[in-house]
Scaffold this motif. Structure first.
Motif, mmCIF file in Angstrom:
data_model
loop_
_atom_site.group_PDB
_atom_site.id
_atom_site.type_symbol
_atom_site.label_atom_id
_atom_site.label_comp_id
_atom_site.label_asym_id
_atom_site.label_seq_id
_atom_site.Cartn_x
_atom_site.Cartn_y
_atom_site.Cartn_z
ATOM 1 N N GLY A 54 -6.299 0.954 -1.894
ATOM 2 C CA GLY A 54 -6.830 -0.412 -1.855
ATOM 3 C C GLY A 54 -6.709 -1.084 -0.509
ATOM 4 N N PRO A 55 -5.483 -1.182 0.024
ATOM 5 C CA PRO A 55 -5.348 -1.898 1.295
ATOM 6 C C PRO A 55 -6.108 -1.264 2.472
ATOM 7 N N LYS A 56 -6.504 -0.014 2.359
ATOM 8 C CA LYS A 56 -7.314 0.557 3.440
ATOM 9 C C LYS A 56 -8.813 0.338 3.213
ATOM 10 N N ALA A 57 -9.149 -0.477 2.216
ATOM 11 C CA ALA A 57 -10.567 -0.723 1.933
ATOM 12 C C ALA A 57 -11.120 -1.884 2.752
ATOM 13 N N GLY A 58 -10.260 -2.580 3.438
ATOM 14 C CA GLY A 58 -10.706 -3.775 4.144
ATOM 15 C C GLY A 58 -11.049 -3.511 5.600
ATOM 16 N N CYS B 212 0.832 -1.202 0.000
ATOM 17 C CA CYS B 212 0.000 0.000 0.000
ATOM 18 C C CYS B 212 0.867 1.254 0.000
ATOM 19 N N HIS B 213 1.572 1.442 1.133
ATOM 20 C CA HIS B 213 2.496 2.564 1.272
ATOM 21 C C HIS B 213 1.859 3.919 1.014
ATOM 22 N N SER B 214 0.627 4.042 1.454
ATOM 23 C CA SER B 214 0.066 5.378 1.606
ATOM 24 C C SER B 214 0.998 6.102 2.568
ATOM 25 N N MET B 215 1.168 7.396 2.366
ATOM 26 C CA MET B 215 2.108 8.111 3.240
ATOM 27 C C MET B 215 1.590 8.196 4.665
ATOM 28 N N GLU B 216 0.269 8.178 4.830
ATOM 29 C CA GLU B 216 -0.263 8.005 6.179
ATOM 30 C C GLU B 216 -0.485 6.519 6.385
ATOM 31 N N THR B 217 0.068 6.004 7.444
ATOM 32 C CA THR B 217 -0.167 4.595 7.757
ATOM 33 C C THR B 217 -1.607 4.436 8.240
ATOM 34 N N ARG B 218 -1.980 3.218 8.555
ATOM 35 C CA ARG B 218 -3.308 3.031 9.149
ATOM 36 C C ARG B 218 -3.301 3.576 10.577
ATOM 37 N N ARG C 1 5.605 2.648 10.589
ATOM 38 C CA ARG C 1 5.958 2.217 9.236
ATOM 39 C C ARG C 1 6.460 0.777 9.204
ATOM 40 N N ARG C 2 7.129 0.363 10.261
ATOM 41 C CA ARG C 2 7.569 -1.044 10.271
ATOM 42 C C ARG C 2 6.365 -1.977 10.351
ATOM 43 N N GLU C 3 5.386 -1.585 11.132
ATOM 44 C CA GLU C 3 4.160 -2.394 11.183
ATOM 45 C C GLU C 3 3.480 -2.415 9.816
ATOM 46 N N HIS C 4 3.477 -1.265 9.147
ATOM 47 C CA HIS C 4 2.809 -1.189 7.853
ATOM 48 C C HIS C 4 3.334 -2.265 6.903
ATOM 49 N N PHE C 5 4.636 -2.500 6.959
ATOM 50 C CA PHE C 5 5.234 -3.503 6.071
ATOM 51 C C PHE C 5 4.709 -4.911 6.352
ATOM 52 N N VAL C 6 4.342 -5.189 7.603
ATOM 53 C CA VAL C 6 3.949 -6.562 7.932
ATOM 54 C C VAL C 6 2.482 -6.709 8.305
ATOM 55 N N SER C 7 1.745 -5.606 8.411
ATOM 56 C CA SER C 7 0.365 -5.782 8.861
ATOM 57 C C SER C 7 -0.661 -5.143 7.942
ATOM 58 N N THR C 8 -0.241 -4.367 6.984
ATOM 59 C CA THR C 8 -1.182 -3.859 5.987
ATOM 60 C C THR C 8 -1.062 -4.740 4.756
ATOM 61 N N THR C 9 -2.204 -5.180 4.263
ATOM 62 C CA THR C 9 -2.193 -6.187 3.198
ATOM 63 C C THR C 9 -1.491 -5.656 1.943
ATOM 64 N N THR D 218 2.491 -15.578 4.728
ATOM 65 C CA THR D 218 2.871 -14.181 4.552
ATOM 66 C C THR D 218 1.621 -13.345 4.783
ATOM 67 N N ILE D 219 1.819 -12.040 4.882
ATOM 68 C CA ILE D 219 0.668 -11.153 5.084
ATOM 69 C C ILE D 219 -0.346 -11.383 3.962
ATOM 70 N N ALA D 220 -1.625 -11.312 4.320
ATOM 71 C CA ALA D 220 -2.679 -11.554 3.338
ATOM 72 C C ALA D 220 -2.584 -10.562 2.188
ATOM 73 N N ASN D 221 -3.032 -11.025 1.036
ATOM 74 C CA ASN D 221 -3.050 -10.159 -0.138
ATOM 75 C C ASN D 221 -4.427 -9.551 -0.339
ATOM 76 N N SER D 222 -4.444 -8.320 -0.735
ATOM 77 C CA SER D 222 -5.698 -7.649 -1.068
ATOM 78 C C SER D 222 -5.378 -6.646 -2.159
ATOM 79 N N PRO D 223 -6.387 -6.042 -2.749
ATOM 80 C CA PRO D 223 -6.123 -5.163 -3.881
ATOM 81 C C PRO D 223 -5.235 -3.962 -3.550
ATOM 82 N N VAL D 224 -4.346 -3.663 -4.468
ATOM 83 C CA VAL D 224 -3.601 -2.414 -4.496
ATOM 84 C C VAL D 224 -3.936 -1.771 -5.848
ATOM 85 N N ARG D 225 -4.098 -0.486 -5.847
ATOM 86 C CA ARG D 225 -4.491 0.308 -7.032
ATOM 87 C C ARG D 225 -4.649 -0.500 -8.327
#
Lengths: 288, 779, 160
Positions: free
Chosen positions: B251-255, B193-199, B280-288, B356-363
């Motif tokens: 995309g990854p923030k749609a779930g 995802c790597h939106s500049m704002e994390t979840r 940001r480290r969490e984002h790498f492993v916890s955002t789909t 691995t972390i679940a997959n979900s849509p990215v753009r």
């Protein structure tokens, strides 16, 4: 990503800083913070004490001695790039620094911090290797000089005692007419180089009289390509000579990691050594 | 004079706030008594949890509570729901909010610490003792279905999540009568995802007052409300979900995420507001993320390059859990046959679990993958038959006279995929012209003489946008004359406020500045769907337009009575209804609104419903199909393998453009995301399931310094499927980009016979192909 | 006991005194200590640039500087770019005009970085602008609107 707790110290003199280092066992020295702060934020390092050098007097700034630059360890990369003596006498330094991070990190990052952090791919260690720079460390018993060749001890570890502080870097000048080339390959602007090459040449009467080539990113420490340097001295600065140097570079020992193979590093070294030498020769007066 | 907004480059209403540092993102919100949380996450890709001891962590000064799965109690001990159940899902694996007894990827939530500050919460994480029993992990989808492969879940029967297939036309006949059959295999990887704002999440529970409120950086607040209500077994009326300013979604923030449940539970059980901001480290492993797909395809074609059929198989990486149904594999199949008239297709997907972390849509979701696959096969036909790639495309496009064109594929939701409008060949010609395609060979030859390697690549795409069911809007004129506009659709930077204000202003004769816009707050609008799949313009656009039109009609009808004039003689300008030719006769919209919302004892005029208000759910009657053709021009340095994108040209058709400036921004941003996919972004795991690219020095996002200027031109073929003729634009830049870039690289390196079989294309890989090609040429 | 220090910092022209934990970054202090939430923390490891502020006039990562290190210094954040009467900085105007922002999260760091950059490089080329913002990641815009805005703002600022 918040640092673990530490006790913060802000000494005012190198002596105070050295005394604090001697006093505290688990201490980290904070220079520009552009490498240490991320490591603190990620808790890759969790020191009990952080000794901040930003208020230490007398260890920043550039002095032109006439034959060398004396650079305070806390001199910021930005100030190195803007210093008139650096630009005039060692133009490869500002050119290489364009590749170090981004202007915002160069506003904080210091030469001493980079040399102590000693990332294998970093530009400043690569330059110091080419220049045979001399590093001055202060300890409880006073100062000592360390030639750069002896500076890297192991992967990201300089030969600095636990109570020693890097205070000064001396960069001897090359001839006024020397040529220089700095070429690196990174995926994106400002990234650590996969391979970086610094080349210095002096050319007299159509032949190379002095050569230095250093390669960063290939090994845990910058490599000097002494075999090629020796072969170049006395040779004409032409494509054939530089291709021969490139072939020597292709034979270096290079590390591999999860992203980059040693064969690719060797291939890059060959390409970039040749390019750096071509650039250096073009800039050396007396080449024509 | 009537001000026209539709089609104008109106500067965004959102911007002054965001430009001056007055945005309001989740982490900017604070409230009395609020505590901060940090999650302990699994350090192993697959393990049994033998025991967890939180006592040392709880003893730390500043720590309030530490929760594990067991601490949530029996009432909250169940797994998360499947948001999108589907018969294809053979093994339904969803997470617990906190892992119960098994962790299945690095980053899975194991415990949560609640403390005075985030820093203290992080201090406490190091003091939680978990006894793990490591289990074998499965990471590589190519071997995950083999006998004896480690299982991603201890209780699974295999690593197969399910199988899907898109099959239409007579595939046997197509391959039987083909002059040529060519095949290719390739891997596609699209990164995170790597939106500049994390979840980030703030939860507050007030059981005797407002109920449970969740502020979350999300694309689909209503989906989260429903999922929370379902999971908790409570009424949606008592749950409010708000998406404030959101710093990118993609995309990854749609779930719906485990942290969103866990923080609600923690806030409820502790009776205090709790904030968790993903670092940001969490984002790498916890955002789909959206990682690997392996494609093996065969194409059947005639000697003239007319494609008759496409068949093959995809192995799709699912990751450990299924947060989002089968959306990704499904949307990978839907775009086949791309912009082309291909009569027969038979492509299957094996959906495979990994640790691995679940997959979900990215753009773009699976669309970039499906389009890449089709475009690769077009490229293959071009190369094998020696026909210019643009020409192969011309010979295969769906033609305007075939519209509406039913491909045979099925959209998500089961509807037939029908191309509604567009002229794909004309669009290609525009892209070729914009890119100076016809003179490229000269540029290439000139550069080659200087020792430089230039290449050009073409790619075309279609994109199903605007999926239903609807995204409603309410427009209400207040007594002040200001206009309140509410919708459910969340924005993550797309400029919805501006777009909707333009549509309402145009109809209502008010200034966009007088429109008070609220969205993405479930307490403000009854139901919304979500900002995904380039669907908002084609759904909110028509509903906002229609609601405003209804308000206008009501206002005019009432004004006609009040002013004793004919409706036909009335016009609204600057919020005032005037009678044409009688400048003294007028009434403001605010005054009309008061008549419809009178004070006590007064009456609403006969024949009128209360309030100067209307709600509409008008949307699109199907998925409008946007289309685009891109041309990439690159330079490859054989010495290093570096690829520089020199030029990038886009011809795009998303129907009628409401605000061309915003469309342009979507296209350019989308292209750069696509170039990132093609050349830079890769989330790497080792064979034990440990993520290796865990910071922005290792995971390479596109930077300004490497990105080209993107030239964009448009066609505006109205969609017949909605009142505005609009189609979605959010992903059309991304979808065709990787194919154009990869084709351009191959073109640049033609003398080395380079054939690229995966992206992101890295320089080391390219140099290996170059060296191999050079060695073969030398033999 | 947490290690704390008293500091005095001038932010956007206003002096603040505070007792800060020494491990607190300048960015977190600005956001949570002073409530100036315009500065955004995007990666906290110095790469994304969202948290960029100016310290004594130079653009720096506020995630890579401790709040205690800003003692006695002048900090400018995005909140301090516009005039007090609300007149936008030429960069802010140009970002608005050229659609240089979408989600707005990277924007404060872009603006503070470019404000410092344009002061030192009043007439940059497109290439120079692109390199200047190579330490600021934007996931939305593809950078083009930002680059156009910076070039336009440079012209405006030279004219004024």
């Amino acid at each position: 990503m918040k640092p673990a707790p530490f006790t913060y110290h802000d000494p005012a003199t190198p002596e105070e800083a050295v005394a604090l280092l001697a006093e505290h066992e688990d201490a980290k020295v904070l220079a520009g913070g552009q490498s240490l702060m991320p490591m603190l934020n990620m808790r890759f390092v969790v020191p009990d004490h952080v000794i901040d050098l930003n208020g230490v007097a007398g260890i920043s700034g550039v002095t032109d001695t006439g034959s060398a630059l004396e650079i305070g360890a806390m001199t910021r990369q930005r100030d190195l790039m803007r210093d008139a003596a650096v630009v005039a006498k060692t133009p490869i330094i500002p050119e290489a620094l364009e590749n170090v991070g981004h202007f915002q990190t160069r506003n904080r990052g210091t030469i001493g911090g980079s040399l102590c952090h000693l990332d294998p791919s970093a530009e400043l260690p690569c330059l110091m290797a080419a220049y045979d720079g001399v590093l001055t460390a202060h300890g409880p018993d006073g100062a000592r000089d360390i030639p750069f060749a002896e500076w890297p001890l192991a992967y990201m570890i300089p030969t600095l005692g636990p109570d020693e502080l890097l205070t000064k870097i001396t960069v001897p000048y090359w001839g006024a007419d020397h040529g220089y080339g700095f070429v690196e390959f990174a995926r994106r602007h400002g990234d650590f180089a996969m391979i970086a090459v610094a080349a210095l040449l002096e050319v007299e009467g159509g032949t190379i009289s002095r050569a230095a080539i250093s390669i960063g990113g290939a090994d845990v420490r910058p490599l000097r390509l002494t075999e090629a340097e020796t072969a170049l001295v006395g040779a004409a600065p032409n494509a054939e000579a530089f291709k021969a140097s490139a072939e020597i570079a292709r034979g270096i020992d290079a590390m591999s990691d999860a992203y980059v193979s040693s064969a690719y590093r060797q291939r890059l070294a060959a390409t970039l050594v040749e390019r750096a030498l071509v650039q250096a020769a073009e800039r050396a007066s007396g080449s024509a | 004079m009537v001000v026209r907004y539709l089609g104008a480059e109106v500067q965004r209403m959102e911007d002054p706030r965001l430009l001056t540092g007055h945005g309001r993102y989740v982490d900017d919100i604070t409230m009395a008594g609020m505590l901060e949380a940090a999650f302990l996450r699994a350090p192993l890709a697959h393990a049994k949890i033998r025991s967890i001891d939180t006592s040392r962590a709880e003893a730390l000064e500043g720590v309030h509570r530490v929760f594990t799965h067991a601490d949530f109690g029996e009432k909250y001990s169940h797994r998360m729901n499947q948001l999108y159940p589907a018969p294809v899902i053979e093994q339904n694996k969803t997470q617990y909010p906190l892992a119960k007894d098994e962790v299945c990827f690095v980053g899975e939530t194991v415990a949560v610490v609640v403390a005075d500050s985030r820093a203290i919460a992080e201090d406490a994480l190091a003091l939680i003792d978990v006894d793990y029993e490591a289990l074998p992990a499965v990471v590589d989808i190519r071997t995950a279905l083999e006998d004896g492969a480690p299982l991603a879940h201890a209780d699974a029967t295999s690593n197969l999540m399910g199988k899907m297939r898109s099959k239409f036309g007579d595939i046997e006949d197509a391959f039987g009568k083909a002059d040529h059959v060519f095949s290719a295999g390739f891997m596609q990887h699209r990164g995170g995802c790597h939106s500049m704002e994390t979840r980030g999440v703030i939860a507050k529970d007030d059981p005797w007052g407002d109920g449970l409120t969740l502020w979350t950086s999300a694309q689909s607040p209503y989906l989260i409300r429903r999922a929370l209500a379902t999971w908790l077994g409570e009424s949606e009326e008592r749950i409010r979900v708000v998406a404030p300013d959101v710093g990118g979604g993609f995309g990854p923030k749609a779930g719906f995420y485990p942290e969103e449940i866990a923080i609600c539970l923690v806030a409820r059980l502790m009776e205090t507001p709790v904030k968790w901001i993903e670092d940001r480290r969490e984002h790498f492993v916890s955002t789909t993320t959206q990682r690997d797909q392996y494609w093996d395809l065969e194409v059947a074609c005639t000697s003239e390059g007319k494609i008759l059929g496409l068949r093959g198989n995809i192995t799709h990486e699912n990751g450990a859990y299924i947060p989002y149904g089968i959306l990704l594999p499904n949307s990978s199949l839907t775009p086949l046959p791309g912009a082309y008239s291909i009569a027969a297709i038979d492509v299957g997907v094996d959906i495979v679990f990994t640790n691995t972390i679940a997959n979900s849509p990215v753009r773009g979701a699976g669309r970039p993958c499906g389009i890449y696959a089709v475009e690769r096969m077009i490229q293959l036909v071009s190369r094998k038959l020696g026909i210019d790639p643009a020409e192969v495309r011309r010979r295969n496009y769906v033609r305007p006279d075939q519209m509406p064109y039913e491909t045979g594929a099925t959209l998500r939701g089961g509807a037939k995929c029908v191309y509604d409008s567009g002229d794909y060949e004309a669009l290609l010609e525009k892209a070729l012209e914009l890119s100076d395609y016809n003179s490229f060979k000269e540029r290439q030859a000139t550069a080659r003489a200087e020792g430089r390697y230039l290449g050009i690549g073409v790619s075309s795409c279609i994109e199903d946008t605007g999926m239903g069911p609807y995204e409603g809007t309410t427009v209400r004129v207040e007594s002040s004359g200001k206009v309140a506009v509410r919708t459910g659709a969340a924005s993550q930077g797309q400029g919805h406020h501006t777009m909707i204000a333009m549509l309402v202003a145009e109809n209502l004769g008010v200034s966009p500045e007088d429109i008070m816009f609220e969205s993405a707050d479930t307490s403000k609008f009854p139901h919304g769907v979500g900002t995904i799949g380039s669907r908002v313009a084609a759904n909110v656009g028509p509903s906002a337009f229609d609601a405003a039109k209804k308000v206008r009609e009501k206002a005019l009808k009432l004004a006609a009575e009040v002013l004793e004039a004919s409706e036909a003689d009335l016009d609204i300008e600057d919020g005032v209804v005037r009678v044409n030719g009688a400048p003294d006769l007028s009434i403001t919209l605010g005054e009309l609104a008061i008549q419809l919302s009178p004070a006590s004892a007064l009456r609403v005029p006969a024949g009128f419903d209360p309030l100067l208000e209307a709600t509409s759910y008008d949307g699109s009657s199907g998925s409008p199909i946007a289309c685009g053709s891109n041309v990439a021009e690159v330079e490859v340095d054989p010495g290093t393998g570096e690829v520089k994108v020199l030029r990038y040209s886009v011809a795009h058709d998303c129907g009628v453009m409401i605000n061309p400036m915003i469309v342009h921004g979507q296209i350019v941003g989308g292209v750069v995301h696509g170039i990132g996919n093609a050349l830079f972004e890769r989330m790497i795991y080792d064979d034990q399931g440990q993520p290796l690219t865990m910071n922005y020095g290792e995971y390479l996002l596109p930077l300004a310094s490497e990105m080209p200027r993107v030239d964009v031109t448009h066609m505006e073929t109205p969609s017949p499927l909605n009142s505005l003729g609009v189609k979605g634009a959010g992903e059309g830049g991304t979808i065709p980009a990787a194919a154009a870039i990869v084709a351009a690289i191959e073109n640049a390196l033609e003398e080395f016979s380079v054939e690229i079989d995966y992206y992101p294309v890295d320089p080391q890989y390219l140099t290996e192909l170059i060296d191999k090609g050079a060695a073969q040429a030398a033999e | 006991m947490a290690d704390t220090r008293d500091i005095e910092v001038t932010v956007n022209g206003k002096s603040h005194t505070a007792n800060v934990e020494t491990r607190t970054s300048l960015g977190d202090f600005l956001r949570h200590g002073l409530g100036l939430t315009g500065t955004h923390m995007g990666c906290e490891h110095g790469v994304c640039g969202a948290c960029t502020v100016m310290v004594d006039g130079e653009a720096v990562r506020s995630c890579l500087m401790l709040a205690v290190q800003a003692n006695g210094q002048e900090v400018t954040t995005v909140e301090g770019l516009a005039d007090e009467d609300g007149t936008l900085h030429p960069l802010q105007e140009a970002f608005w005009k050229h659609h240089g922002l979408q989600c707005g999260f990277c924007t404060p760091g872009m603006l503070t970085s470019l404000a410092a950059f344009l002061r030192d490089n009043p007439d940059p080329s497109e290439r120079e602008v692109r390199e200047a913002i190579s330490g600021n990641i934007c996931r939305c815009t593809g950078y083009q609107g930002i680059v156009d805005a910076a070039l336009d703002a440079a012209k405006t600022m030279q004219g004024s």
